[in-house]
Each structure stands twice: as structure tokens, then as C-alpha cells.
Design a protein around this motif. Structure first.
Motif, PDB file in Angstrom:
ATOM      1  N   SER A  21       0.863  -1.177   0.000  1.00 18.77           N
ATOM      2  CA  SER A  21       0.000   0.000   0.000  1.00 18.77           C
ATOM      3  C   SER A  21       0.903   1.232   0.000  1.00 18.77           C
ATOM      4  O   SER A  21       1.998   1.214   0.556  1.00 18.77           O
ATOM      5  N   VAL A  22       0.436   2.281  -0.656  1.00 18.19           N
ATOM      6  CA  VAL A  22       1.217   3.504  -0.843  1.00 18.19           C
ATOM      7  C   VAL A  22       0.462   4.675  -0.220  1.00 18.19           C
ATOM      8  O   VAL A  22      -0.749   4.802  -0.401  1.00 18.19           O
ATOM      9  N   HIS A  23       1.193   5.501   0.518  1.00 19.75           N
ATOM     10  CA  HIS A  23       0.630   6.727   1.085  1.00 19.75           C
ATOM     11  C   HIS A  23       1.531   7.865   0.615  1.00 19.75           C
ATOM     12  O   HIS A  23       2.665   7.988   1.068  1.00 19.75           O
ATOM     13  N   LEU A  24       1.021   8.685  -0.309  1.00 22.60           N
ATOM     14  CA  LEU A  24       1.814   9.747  -0.930  1.00 22.60           C
ATOM     15  C   LEU A  24       1.184  11.102  -0.647  1.00 22.60           C
ATOM     16  O   LEU A  24      -0.014  11.295  -0.833  1.00 22.60           O
ATOM     17  N   ARG A  25       2.018  12.046  -0.200  1.00 23.18           N
ATOM     18  CA  ARG A  25       1.580  13.432  -0.001  1.00 23.18           C
ATOM     19  C   ARG A  25       2.185  14.268  -1.126  1.00 23.18           C
ATOM     20  O   ARG A  25       3.364  14.125  -1.435  1.00 23.18           O
ATOM     21  N   ILE A  26       1.357  15.134  -1.719  1.00 18.84           N
ATOM     22  CA  ILE A  26       1.823  15.932  -2.852  1.00 18.84           C
ATOM     23  C   ILE A  26       1.399  17.387  -2.695  1.00 18.84           C
ATOM     24  O   ILE A  26       0.516  17.715  -1.895  1.00 18.84           O
ATOM     25  N   ALA A  27       2.038  18.245  -3.473  1.00 20.24           N
ATOM     26  CA  ALA A  27       1.590  19.623  -3.689  1.00 20.24           C
ATOM     27  C   ALA A  27       1.209  19.718  -5.155  1.00 20.24           C
ATOM     28  O   ALA A  27       1.806  19.040  -6.001  1.00 20.24           O
ATOM     29  N   VAL A  28       0.204  20.525  -5.458  1.00 16.23           N
ATOM     30  CA  VAL A  28      -0.223  20.669  -6.851  1.00 16.23           C
ATOM     31  C   VAL A  28      -0.207  22.140  -7.230  1.00 16.23           C
ATOM     32  O   VAL A  28      -0.332  23.028  -6.382  1.00 16.23           O
ATOM     33  N   ALA A  29      -0.056  22.385  -8.519  1.00 16.18           N
ATOM     34  CA  ALA A  29      -0.094  23.755  -9.030  1.00 16.18           C
ATOM     35  C   ALA A  29      -1.503  24.314  -8.854  1.00 16.18           C
ATOM     36  O   ALA A  29      -2.489  23.581  -8.959  1.00 16.18           O
ATOM     37  N   SER A  30      -1.581  25.615  -8.544  1.00 21.91           N
ATOM     38  CA  SER A  30      -2.891  26.224  -8.399  1.00 21.91           C
ATOM     39  C   SER A  30      -3.660  26.081  -9.714  1.00 21.91           C
ATOM     40  O   SER A  30      -3.085  26.156 -10.796  1.00 21.91           O
ATOM     41  N   GLY A  31      -4.957  25.832  -9.623  1.00 20.92           N
ATOM     42  CA  GLY A  31      -5.792  25.635 -10.800  1.00 20.92           C
ATOM     43  C   GLY A  31      -5.834  24.199 -11.286  1.00 20.92           C
ATOM     44  O   GLY A  31      -6.474  23.905 -12.291  1.00 20.92           O
ATOM     45  N   THR A  32      -5.174  23.292 -10.585  1.00 20.44           N
ATOM     46  CA  THR A  32      -5.148  21.887 -10.993  1.00 20.44           C
ATOM     47  C   THR A  32      -6.483  21.217 -10.690  1.00 20.44           C
ATOM     48  O   THR A  32      -7.076  21.457  -9.640  1.00 20.44           O
ATOM     49  N   GLY A  44      -1.783  -2.334  -3.997  1.00 21.09           N
ATOM     50  CA  GLY A  44      -3.184  -2.539  -3.623  1.00 21.09           C
ATOM     51  C   GLY A  44      -3.897  -1.221  -3.425  1.00 21.09           C
ATOM     52  O   GLY A  44      -4.793  -0.848  -4.185  1.00 21.09           O
ATOM     53  N   ALA A  45      -3.495  -0.473  -2.425  1.00 12.89           N
ATOM     54  CA  ALA A  45      -4.103   0.822  -2.131  1.00 12.89           C
ATOM     55  C   ALA A  45      -3.079   1.917  -2.394  1.00 12.89           C
ATOM     56  O   ALA A  45      -1.937   1.820  -1.965  1.00 12.89           O
ATOM     57  N   VAL A  46      -3.494   2.944  -3.119  1.00 11.75           N
ATOM     58  CA  VAL A  46      -2.644   4.113  -3.348  1.00 11.75           C
ATOM     59  C   VAL A  46      -3.405   5.321  -2.813  1.00 11.75           C
ATOM     60  O   VAL A  46      -4.338   5.811  -3.443  1.00 11.75           O
ATOM     61  N   ASN A  47      -3.024   5.755  -1.624  1.00 17.04           N
ATOM     62  CA  ASN A  47      -3.685   6.882  -0.968  1.00 17.04           C
ATOM     63  C   ASN A  47      -2.889   8.151  -1.246  1.00 17.04           C
ATOM     64  O   ASN A  47      -1.709   8.232  -0.913  1.00 17.04           O
ATOM     65  N   ILE A  48      -3.544   9.133  -1.849  1.00 19.88           N
ATOM     66  CA  ILE A  48      -2.878  10.387  -2.214  1.00 19.88           C
ATOM     67  C   ILE A  48      -3.506  11.520  -1.421  1.00 19.88           C
ATOM     68  O   ILE A  48      -4.726  11.684  -1.419  1.00 19.88           O
ATOM     69  N   THR A  49      -2.667  12.291  -0.756  1.00 16.49           N
ATOM     70  CA  THR A  49      -3.122  13.447   0.008  1.00 16.49           C
ATOM     71  C   THR A  49      -2.528  14.708  -0.608  1.00 16.49           C
ATOM     72  O   THR A  49      -1.309  14.817  -0.740  1.00 16.49           O
ATOM     73  N   VAL A  50      -3.406  15.640  -1.010  1.00 17.11           N
ATOM     74  CA  VAL A  50      -2.936  16.933  -1.500  1.00 17.11           C
ATOM     75  C   VAL A  50      -2.828  17.847  -0.285  1.00 17.11           C
ATOM     76  O   VAL A  50      -3.817  18.179   0.339  1.00 17.11           O
ATOM     77  N   GLU A  51      -1.589  18.217   0.067  1.00 17.40           N
ATOM     78  CA  GLU A  51      -1.388  18.979   1.290  1.00 17.40           C
ATOM     79  C   GLU A  51      -1.006  20.432   1.041  1.00 17.40           C
ATOM     80  O   GLU A  51      -0.905  21.205   1.982  1.00 17.40           O
ATOM     81  N   ASP A  52      -0.788  20.810  -0.239  1.00 22.54           N
ATOM     82  CA  ASP A  52      -0.380  22.196  -0.485  1.00 22.54           C
ATOM     83  C   ASP A  52      -0.581  22.548  -1.956  1.00 22.54           C
ATOM     84  O   ASP A  52      -0.714  21.666  -2.797  1.00 22.54           O
ATOM     85  N   PHE A  53      -0.612  23.856  -2.218  1.00 19.89           N
ATOM     86  CA  PHE A  53      -0.641  24.380  -3.576  1.00 19.89           C
ATOM     87  C   PHE A  53       0.629  25.192  -3.802  1.00 19.89           C
ATOM     88  O   PHE A  53       1.223  25.698  -2.867  1.00 19.89           O
ATOM     89  N   TYR A  54       1.024  25.320  -5.044  1.00 17.58           N
ATOM     90  CA  TYR A  54       2.130  26.208  -5.379  1.00 17.58           C
ATOM     91  C   TYR A  54       1.764  26.965  -6.648  1.00 17.58           C
ATOM     92  O   TYR A  54       0.939  26.521  -7.440  1.00 17.58           O
ATOM     93  N   ASP A  55       2.390  28.139  -6.822  1.00 16.74           N
ATOM     94  CA  ASP A  55       2.161  28.940  -8.016  1.00 16.74           C
ATOM     95  C   ASP A  55       3.035  28.415  -9.141  1.00 16.74           C
ATOM     96  O   ASP A  55       4.182  28.024  -8.927  1.00 16.74           O
ATOM     97  N   VAL A  56       2.486  28.398 -10.340  1.00 18.54           N
ATOM     98  CA  VAL A  56       3.240  27.901 -11.493  1.00 18.54           C
ATOM     99  C   VAL A  56       4.224  28.958 -11.947  1.00 18.54           C
ATOM    100  O   VAL A  56       3.960  30.114 -11.940  1.00 18.54           O
ATOM    101  N   ARG A  99      -2.628   8.125  -9.451  1.00 13.67           N
ATOM    102  CA  ARG A  99      -2.839   6.799  -8.856  1.00 13.67           C
ATOM    103  C   ARG A  99      -2.595   5.701  -9.901  1.00 13.67           C
ATOM    104  O   ARG A  99      -1.885   4.726  -9.625  1.00 13.67           O
ATOM    105  N   GLN A 100      -3.164   5.853 -11.096  1.00 11.59           N
ATOM    106  CA  GLN A 100      -2.979   4.839 -12.150  1.00 11.59           C
ATOM    107  C   GLN A 100      -1.512   4.774 -12.585  1.00 11.59           C
ATOM    108  O   GLN A 100      -0.982   3.699 -12.850  1.00 11.59           O
ATOM    109  N   ARG A 101      -0.845   5.936 -12.654  1.00  5.92           N
ATOM    110  CA  ARG A 101       0.574   5.975 -13.019  1.00  5.92           C
ATOM    111  C   ARG A 101       1.415   5.222 -11.992  1.00  5.92           C
ATOM    112  O   ARG A 101       2.303   4.441 -12.338  1.00  5.92           O
TER     113      ARG A 101
END
Length: 194
Positions: free
Chosen positions: A145-156, A182-194, A166-168
Motif C-alpha cells: 500500500s502507498v501513502h503519498l503526499r503531494i503539492a499541486v499547481a494552483s488551478g489543478t 493494492g491501495a494508493v492513498n494520495i493526500t494533496v497537502e499544499d498548492f504552489y504557483d506555477v 494513482r494509475q501511473r
């Protein structure tokens, strides 16, 4: 003080971030006597020297400033080199076992996440599936099982991006590591400006 269990810890209980925070200062009494801290400081000192060299080059030519993805990749590699994490079973048989480090798996996941536009991997933990952790199994059938925390660009588009990521991750773990995610849990914990 709350302890974030996603931060890699040395054998002595200190985090890499704690060691990094004082890398430009003389070692503390604990660091002088602790083998794990001395090893981590030696590895991080090389990274600090490389960072100083990059800063000096940037001061002379602003066009040489590294992209934020380069900085993130350097930190990911540094953390991977300092601590491999626990060993997870890939194959078990009467003749012996094959294991892979948690850090090797998370490096594959970080690479896959960072290559997705608008995503920056932060922290990642992987665990063997509890129902198959100790049982003998043929190659390619062990699950994690995977637990991944990420930041995403604003507007994503967060739901769409999380599902694509998750599929990747599932595909990369199967293709490059030989495990099943089996399980891929993704948590978006922050935004960043592009």
C-alpha cells in the motif's frame, strides 16, 4: 510535540531534517557520539557543498538558477541516499527471499509523480499488505500500500490529477518493481504557483 511518522528517521530517532537544519554548525554532543548522525552529516555535508556551489554560480549568472523541480529532485536523492528505509519482501520461497528497500520503491513513486505536470511529490510511505506480508509467494504477487503526499499547481483539477497519478503509480510499481499496488492513498497537502 507531534511527530510526523512520514519523515524518515535515523536509527537514533532523529530525522534527516533535524540533522540538515544544523549542517552549517558544529556537531552537537549527540551528533559527535552517534554513528547514524555522523554518517548522515557526512552525506549532507556533500549536499551542502553542492548547494553552496550552485548558489555561487547563480550569483554570477541569474539564468543558471535551478528550476524548483531540480531542487526537489536533489532533496529526494539526498534523502534516498541517507536512509533506505525498511526492506519489503518481493519474493519468498523455500530457497530464499528477495527484498527491496522502501526507499527504492518511493524513489520510483517520486519520479512518477514529479514527471506529471502540476504535481510535486512530498512524502511517501509504502507498507507490505498485511495479509500477504509473511506468506510464501511467487514473484510479482506481493502487494504493497502507498501513502503519498503531494503539492499541486494552483488551478489543478485535483480529482482528475489524483486519479491519473494513482494509475501511473500502480503501473510503475508493477512494471519497475514487480509488486502489486493494492491501495494508493494520495493526500494533496499544499498548492504552489506555477
Amino acid at each position: 510535540m507531534a511527530i510526523d511518522e512520514t519523515i524518515p528517521l535515523l536509527g537514533c530517532g532523529r530525522s534527516i531534517d533535524e540533522v540538515w537544519a544544523t549542517i552549517n554548525q558544529p556537531p552537537t554532543a549527540h551528533e559527535s557520539g552517534c554513528v547514524q548522525c555522523r554518517t548522515a552529516r557526512a552525506s549532507l555535508a556533500k549536499l551542502a557543498q553542492a548547494a553552496r556551489t550552485l548558489r555561487d554560480n547563480d550569483a554570477e549568472d541569474a539564468s543558471l538558477q535551478p528550476h524548483h523541480a531540480v531542487k526537489d529532485a536533489i532533496m529526494n536523492v539526498a534523502r534516498a541516499e541517507v536512509r533506505r528505509g525498511s526492506r519489503l519482501p518481493v519474493y519468498r520461497a523455500d530457497q530464499g527471499n528477495i527484498t527491496i528497500s522502501e526507499q527504492a520503491i518511493t524513489s520510483v513513486i517520486w519520479f512518477g509523480a514529479d514527471a506529471l505536470p502540476g504535481v510535486r511529490a512530498r512524502r511517501c510511505r509504502v507498507h507490505p499488505d498485511p495479509d500477504t506480508a509473511d506468506a510464501p509467494r511467487p514473484a510479482g504477487t506481493a502487494g504493497i500500500s502507498v501513502h503519498l503526499r503531494i503539492a499541486v499547481a494552483s488551478g489543478t483539477d485535483i480529482p482528475g490529477t489524483a486519479e491519473l497519478l494513482r494509475q501511473r503509480i500502480i503501473g510503475m510499481i508493477t512494471t519497475h518493481v514487480g509488486l502489486n499496488a493494492g491501495a494508493v492513498n494520495i493526500t494533496v497537502e499544499d498548492f504552489y504557483d506555477v
